[in-house]
Design a protein around this motif. Structure first.
Motif, PDB file in Angstrom:
ATOM      1  N   ALA A   1       7.915  -2.561   2.306  1.00 42.02           N
ATOM      2  CA  ALA A   1       8.322  -2.318   0.918  1.00 42.02           C
ATOM      3  C   ALA A   1       7.204  -1.624   0.142  1.00 42.02           C
ATOM      4  O   ALA A   1       7.471  -0.753  -0.702  1.00 42.02           O
ATOM      5  CB  ALA A   1       8.703  -3.633   0.250  1.00 42.02           C
ATOM      6  N   ILE A   2       5.970  -2.009   0.397  1.00 32.75           N
ATOM      7  CA  ILE A   2       4.830  -1.353  -0.263  1.00 32.75           C
ATOM      8  C   ILE A   2       4.785   0.123   0.120  1.00 32.75           C
ATOM      9  O   ILE A   2       4.623   1.009  -0.729  1.00 32.75           O
ATOM     10  CB  ILE A   2       3.510  -2.045   0.105  1.00 32.75           C
ATOM     11  N   GLN A   3       4.945   0.409   1.421  1.00 30.75           N
ATOM     12  CA  GLN A   3       4.910   1.794   1.881  1.00 30.75           C
ATOM     13  C   GLN A   3       6.055   2.611   1.284  1.00 30.75           C
ATOM     14  O   GLN A   3       5.892   3.802   0.997  1.00 30.75           O
ATOM     15  CB  GLN A   3       4.974   1.836   3.412  1.00 30.75           C
TER      16      GLN A   3
ATOM     17  N   MET B   1      12.490  -4.895  -3.082  1.00 32.14           N
ATOM     18  CA  MET B   1      12.387  -5.501  -1.761  1.00 32.14           C
ATOM     19  C   MET B   1      11.065  -6.255  -1.601  1.00 32.14           C
ATOM     20  O   MET B   1      11.011  -7.311  -0.967  1.00 32.14           O
ATOM     21  CB  MET B   1      12.524  -4.432  -0.679  1.00 32.14           C
ATOM     22  N   PHE B   2      10.016  -5.719  -2.168  1.00 32.41           N
ATOM     23  CA  PHE B   2       8.727  -6.415  -2.135  1.00 32.41           C
ATOM     24  C   PHE B   2       8.866  -7.805  -2.755  1.00 32.41           C
ATOM     25  O   PHE B   2       8.412  -8.805  -2.179  1.00 32.41           O
ATOM     26  CB  PHE B   2       7.679  -5.606  -2.893  1.00 32.41           C
ATOM     27  N   TYR B   3       9.494  -7.877  -3.908  1.00 34.71           N
ATOM     28  CA  TYR B   3       9.660  -9.141  -4.615  1.00 34.71           C
ATOM     29  C   TYR B   3      10.458 -10.126  -3.774  1.00 34.71           C
ATOM     30  O   TYR B   3      10.099 -11.305  -3.657  1.00 34.71           O
ATOM     31  CB  TYR B   3      10.339  -8.888  -5.953  1.00 34.71           C
ATOM     32  N   LEU B   4      11.540  -9.649  -3.155  1.00 34.12           N
ATOM     33  CA  LEU B   4      12.391 -10.530  -2.349  1.00 34.12           C
ATOM     34  C   LEU B   4      11.649 -11.054  -1.123  1.00 34.12           C
ATOM     35  O   LEU B   4      11.704 -12.248  -0.814  1.00 34.12           O
ATOM     36  CB  LEU B   4      13.658  -9.787  -1.921  1.00 34.12           C
ATOM     37  N   HIS B   5      10.954 -10.163  -0.411  1.00 27.79           N
ATOM     38  CA  HIS B   5      10.241 -10.595   0.789  1.00 27.79           C
ATOM     39  C   HIS B   5       9.073 -11.522   0.445  1.00 27.79           C
ATOM     40  O   HIS B   5       8.809 -12.494   1.165  1.00 27.79           O
ATOM     41  CB  HIS B   5       9.727  -9.381   1.568  1.00 27.79           C
ATOM     42  N   ASN B   6       8.390 -11.236  -0.641  1.00 26.58           N
ATOM     43  CA  ASN B   6       7.271 -12.096  -1.039  1.00 26.58           C
ATOM     44  C   ASN B   6       7.757 -13.496  -1.406  1.00 26.58           C
ATOM     45  O   ASN B   6       7.146 -14.504  -1.025  1.00 26.58           O
ATOM     46  CB  ASN B   6       6.523 -11.463  -2.211  1.00 26.58           C
ATOM     47  N   SER B   7       8.861 -13.569  -2.136  1.00 31.19           N
ATOM     48  CA  SER B   7       9.429 -14.871  -2.492  1.00 31.19           C
ATOM     49  C   SER B   7       9.863 -15.627  -1.245  1.00 31.19           C
ATOM     50  O   SER B   7       9.649 -16.842  -1.132  1.00 31.19           O
ATOM     51  CB  SER B   7      10.623 -14.690  -3.435  1.00 31.19           C
ATOM     52  N   ALA B   8      10.473 -14.913  -0.290  1.00 28.87           N
ATOM     53  CA  ALA B   8      10.928 -15.564   0.942  1.00 28.87           C
ATOM     54  C   ALA B   8       9.755 -16.038   1.786  1.00 28.87           C
ATOM     55  O   ALA B   8       9.829 -17.096   2.425  1.00 28.87           O
ATOM     56  CB  ALA B   8      11.807 -14.596   1.740  1.00 28.87           C
ATOM     57  N   PHE B   9       8.663 -15.278   1.813  1.00 26.25           N
ATOM     58  CA  PHE B   9       7.475 -15.681   2.570  1.00 26.25           C
ATOM     59  C   PHE B   9       6.959 -17.021   2.061  1.00 26.25           C
ATOM     60  O   PHE B   9       6.765 -17.971   2.832  1.00 26.25           O
ATOM     61  CB  PHE B   9       6.390 -14.612   2.437  1.00 26.25           C
ATOM     62  N   HIS B  10       6.741 -17.115   0.757  1.00 23.36           N
ATOM     63  CA  HIS B  10       6.239 -18.367   0.182  1.00 23.36           C
ATOM     64  C   HIS B  10       7.292 -19.466   0.272  1.00 23.36           C
ATOM     65  O   HIS B  10       6.951 -20.651   0.358  1.00 23.36           O
ATOM     66  CB  HIS B  10       5.817 -18.142  -1.270  1.00 23.36           C
TER      67      HIS B  10
ATOM     68  N   PRO C   1       8.315  -8.196 -19.034  1.00 22.40           N
ATOM     69  CA  PRO C   1       9.446  -8.055 -18.107  1.00 22.40           C
ATOM     70  C   PRO C   1       8.924  -7.808 -16.700  1.00 22.40           C
ATOM     71  O   PRO C   1       7.723  -7.631 -16.520  1.00 22.40           O
ATOM     72  CB  PRO C   1      10.155  -6.807 -18.641  1.00 22.40           C
ATOM     73  N   ARG C   2       9.818  -7.804 -15.727  1.00 27.23           N
ATOM     74  CA  ARG C   2       9.392  -7.526 -14.358  1.00 27.23           C
ATOM     75  C   ARG C   2       9.019  -6.051 -14.239  1.00 27.23           C
ATOM     76  O   ARG C   2       9.826  -5.166 -14.475  1.00 27.23           O
ATOM     77  CB  ARG C   2      10.500  -7.859 -13.359  1.00 27.23           C
ATOM     78  N   ARG C   3       7.777  -5.796 -13.889  1.00 25.07           N
ATOM     79  CA  ARG C   3       7.304  -4.423 -13.752  1.00 25.07           C
ATOM     80  C   ARG C   3       7.654  -3.905 -12.364  1.00 25.07           C
ATOM     81  O   ARG C   3       7.256  -4.481 -11.364  1.00 25.07           O
ATOM     82  CB  ARG C   3       5.797  -4.336 -13.973  1.00 25.07           C
ATOM     83  N   LYS C   4       8.402  -2.841 -12.308  1.00 26.77           N
ATOM     84  CA  LYS C   4       8.823  -2.282 -11.019  1.00 26.77           C
ATOM     85  C   LYS C   4       7.813  -1.231 -10.584  1.00 26.77           C
ATOM     86  O   LYS C   4       8.128  -0.050 -10.425  1.00 26.77           O
ATOM     87  CB  LYS C   4      10.231  -1.746 -11.139  1.00 26.77           C
ATOM     88  N   VAL C   5       6.573  -1.680 -10.424  1.00 27.39           N
ATOM     89  CA  VAL C   5       5.484  -0.781 -10.096  1.00 27.39           C
ATOM     90  C   VAL C   5       4.457  -1.545  -9.263  1.00 27.39           C
ATOM     91  O   VAL C   5       4.325  -2.762  -9.397  1.00 27.39           O
ATOM     92  CB  VAL C   5       4.848  -0.217 -11.387  1.00 27.39           C
ATOM     93  N   PHE C   6       3.741  -0.836  -8.414  1.00 31.97           N
ATOM     94  CA  PHE C   6       2.749  -1.446  -7.535  1.00 31.97           C
ATOM     95  C   PHE C   6       1.335  -1.146  -8.016  1.00 31.97           C
ATOM     96  O   PHE C   6       1.069  -0.083  -8.585  1.00 31.97           O
ATOM     97  CB  PHE C   6       2.874  -0.902  -6.107  1.00 31.97           C
ATOM     98  N   LEU C   7       0.451  -2.080  -7.745  1.00 34.05           N
ATOM     99  CA  LEU C   7      -0.977  -1.807  -7.709  1.00 34.05           C
ATOM    100  C   LEU C   7      -1.327  -1.918  -6.233  1.00 34.05           C
ATOM    101  O   LEU C   7      -1.614  -3.000  -5.729  1.00 34.05           O
ATOM    102  CB  LEU C   7      -1.750  -2.822  -8.560  1.00 34.05           C
ATOM    103  N   LYS C   8      -1.251  -0.809  -5.516  1.00 34.15           N
ATOM    104  CA  LYS C   8      -1.183  -0.826  -4.057  1.00 34.15           C
ATOM    105  C   LYS C   8      -2.365  -1.551  -3.419  1.00 34.15           C
ATOM    106  O   LYS C   8      -2.198  -2.295  -2.445  1.00 34.15           O
ATOM    107  CB  LYS C   8      -1.074   0.597  -3.515  1.00 34.15           C
ATOM    108  N   THR C   9      -3.568  -1.355  -3.947  1.00 30.48           N
ATOM    109  CA  THR C   9      -4.729  -2.019  -3.344  1.00 30.48           C
ATOM    110  C   THR C   9      -4.584  -3.540  -3.418  1.00 30.48           C
ATOM    111  O   THR C   9      -5.011  -4.254  -2.504  1.00 30.48           O
ATOM    112  CB  THR C   9      -6.019  -1.589  -4.050  1.00 30.48           C
ATOM    113  N   TRP C  10      -3.968  -4.017  -4.477  1.00 35.07           N
ATOM    114  CA  TRP C  10      -3.764  -5.460  -4.637  1.00 35.07           C
ATOM    115  C   TRP C  10      -2.710  -5.946  -3.652  1.00 35.07           C
ATOM    116  O   TRP C  10      -2.888  -6.992  -3.004  1.00 35.07           O
ATOM    117  CB  TRP C  10      -3.345  -5.750  -6.067  1.00 35.07           C
ATOM    118  N   GLU C  11      -1.625  -5.210  -3.526  1.00 31.65           N
ATOM    119  CA  GLU C  11      -0.536  -5.652  -2.659  1.00 31.65           C
ATOM    120  C   GLU C  11      -0.957  -5.622  -1.185  1.00 31.65           C
ATOM    121  O   GLU C  11      -0.557  -6.480  -0.405  1.00 31.65           O
ATOM    122  CB  GLU C  11       0.708  -4.778  -2.877  1.00 31.65           C
ATOM    123  N   VAL C  12      -1.764  -4.628  -0.808  1.00 31.32           N
ATOM    124  CA  VAL C  12      -2.261  -4.581   0.578  1.00 31.32           C
ATOM    125  C   VAL C  12      -3.155  -5.787   0.850  1.00 31.32           C
ATOM    126  O   VAL C  12      -3.112  -6.381   1.939  1.00 31.32           O
ATOM    127  CB  VAL C  12      -3.011  -3.259   0.829  1.00 31.32           C
ATOM    128  N   ARG C  13      -3.948  -6.176  -0.134  1.00 32.56           N
ATOM    129  CA  ARG C  13      -4.782  -7.369   0.029  1.00 32.56           C
ATOM    130  C   ARG C  13      -3.910  -8.609   0.161  1.00 32.56           C
ATOM    131  O   ARG C  13      -4.232  -9.531   0.929  1.00 32.56           O
ATOM    132  CB  ARG C  13      -5.722  -7.499  -1.169  1.00 32.56           C
TER     133      ARG C  13
END
Length: 245
Positions: free
Chosen positions: A141-143, A149-158, A185-197
């Motif tokens: 999802a990050i790529q 999708m990132f939000y859904l997968h992250n919630s499911a992981f935890h 509100p929910r920001r539909k944007v990435f801070l990619k370096t943070w998400e990769v970490r």
């Protein structure tokens, strides 16, 4: 036709968050719950401005309801930390401050740490496989720059270890606190370096669980993943900077 005073349902039309007047045959949610869901949806999409006072009469008229279920829903949001009440001025949407983010990180870190230590021995191979699959979904999802999708997968992981701790009250509290971070509100944007970490943190967590190091897994969540001091640089950029969407 004027809406029935005690019934309202969400419109299925895309982008239309009004409550139509037609009464369904069956009701699964109370009017207060439906109004609460409407307000949360408005907050999520940015339809309500943090720091602004609400015009209850206008909202009630738009929804075709009395002010009573509206006030009940707003009081629930006040308990959850989204609203504040000022005498003679009414309900105001609270700004999400850095200090509040710090407090949320401290609480969620402590609770998720406890949850993963409880759930660790119960997760098993199937649970670990699901965590790996969800983490792969996060990376993809990050790529793809797909925040939904990132939000859904992250919630499911935890959710694997939150469900595994078999403490629904703890899981509900954690969910509520995370929504305060993500939905205002929910920001539909990435801070990619943070998400990769984040993906790397997840990989480390899985490795600790596979090795049976449950206390270390708890420490990772508490002292790294949900540690405000460890994440502060990313937090300040994400929440205090206008990132391109």
């Amino acid at each position: 036709m004027k809406p029935a005073p005690d019934v309202a349902v969400m419109s299925p039309r895309s982008g239309d968050t009004r409550l139509p007047s037609r009464t369904p045959l069956l009701q699964t949610k109370s009017l207060r719950e439906q109004v609460y869901d409407y307000l949360r949806a408005e907050m999520n999409r940015g339809g309500l401005d943090p720091g602004a006072f609400l015009d209850l009469n206008a909202i009630a008229q738009r929804l075709g309801i009395s002010r009573t279920p509206l006030r009940d829903a707003l009081l629930q949001l006040e308990v959850e930390g989204y609203m504040e009440i000022q005498p003679r001025r009414g309900f105001r949407l609270k700004m999400l401050t850095i200090e509040e983010i710090r407090h949320i990180y401290q609480i969620v870190g402590a609770l998720e740490s406890a949850a993963v230590m409880i759930a660790g021995p119960r997760i098993g191979k199937a649970g670990l496989a699901k965590m790996k699959a969800e983490n792969l979904g996060i990376y993809r999802a990050i790529q793809a720059q797909d925040y939904g999708m990132f939000y859904l997968h992250n919630s499911a992981f935890h959710g694997v270890f939150l469900d595994g701790c078999a403490n629904p009250r703890m899981a509900a509290l954690i969910k509520s606190l995370k929504q305060r971070l993500y939905d205002w509100p929910r920001r539909k944007v990435f801070l990619k370096t943070w998400e990769v970490r984040l993906v790397k943190d997840h990989e480390d967590l899985i490795a600790l669980l596979e090795a049976g190091n449950y206390k270390e897994a708890g420490a990772l969540l508490r002292e790294v993943h949900w540690c405000f001091d460890a994440q502060e640089d990313f937090i300040r950029v994400y929440y205090l900077t206008d990132l391109p969407e």
